[in-house]
Design an enzyme around this catalytic site. Structure first.
Site, short mmCIF file in Angstrom:
data_model
loop_
_atom_site.label_atom_id
_atom_site.label_comp_id
_atom_site.label_asym_id
_atom_site.label_seq_id
_atom_site.Cartn_x
_atom_site.Cartn_y
_atom_site.Cartn_z
N LEU A 45 37.79 35.33 30.48
CA LEU A 45 38.53 35.96 31.56
C LEU A 45 39.93 35.36 31.48
CD1 LEU A 45 38.07 37.97 33.88
CD2 LEU A 45 37.45 36.05 35.33
N ASP A 46 40.93 36.22 31.36
CA ASP A 46 42.30 35.75 31.19
C ASP A 46 42.69 34.75 32.27
OD1 ASP A 46 42.69 37.40 28.97
OD2 ASP A 46 43.39 39.05 30.22
N ARG A 47 43.61 33.89 31.93
CA ARG A 47 44.09 32.86 32.86
C ARG A 47 44.63 33.48 34.15
NH1 ARG A 47 49.14 29.13 31.46
NH2 ARG A 47 49.35 28.15 33.49
N SER A 49 43.68 36.26 35.49
CA SER A 49 42.65 37.06 36.15
C SER A 49 41.70 36.13 36.90
CB SER A 49 41.87 37.89 35.12
OG SER A 49 42.73 38.80 34.46
#
Length: 182
Positions: A45-47, A49
């Protein structure tokens, strides 16, 4: 013994246990929140997000969640810039051409701003002259920054992105920065 955790990842936290960035970096990682040996993230999960991550000691489960060939549905709530149009929702539901290929059709719908959301730190920028709205997007693949690229491609950039569910698991009852055993 197999162990599986659900974690509600806060904004600005790396979805790994160590920071392989520049030396002296003080970015938060999963290790700031989870001290359980032998579990690893099933997907990323992107930073920038937030939301649900599954961590497990079961390699098969990890693969089943992360691999696009298993088509595990992931549900995202996206705060977008603008009032999304029916045409944009139709395009998301058909599939979007991105630089790395066409996305699978998504399930997309307008939603009201969730009343259970925690405040984000820092808050999403607010512009009086530009409205924002919320959509729910369900996808069965996980291209890099896919949801953000999809919403931008139809003209409605994502301002805040929260993964609400992975398969049957959801954030229900799980505060930001907390985890629980399954």
């Amino acid at each position: 013994m197999t162990r599986t955790l659900l974690f509600n990842k806060p904004f600005n936290v790396l979805s790994q246990f160590t920071d392989s960035g520049t030396s002296g970096s003080d970015r938060e990682t999963l290790s700031n929140y989870i001290d359980v040996p032998g579990v690893y993230p099933a997907g990323r999960l992107d930073r920038d997000s937030e939301g649900l991550m599954v961590l497990t000691s079961d390699g098969r489960l990890q693969n089943r969640i992360a691999s696009p060939k298993f088509k595990t549905e992931k549900t995202y709530l996206a705060q977008i810039e603008g009032d999304i149009t029916d045409e944009a929702l139709d395009a998301l539901q058909t599939g979007i051409d991105l630089k790395d290929g066409r996305t699978r059709p998504a399930k997309a719908r307008r939603i009201a701003e969730p009343n259970w959301l925690w405040p984000r730190d820092p808050p999403v920028r607010y512009r009086k002259s530009v409205p924002d709205g919320w959509i729910e997007l369900r996808i069965t693949e996980g291209k890099n920054r896919q949801v953000r690229r999809m919403t931008a491609a139809v003209g409605f950039p994502t301002l805040r992105l929260i993964r609400y569910a992975i398969g049957d698991w959801s954030l229900d009852g799980l505060p930001s920065g907390r985890w629980r055993d399954l």
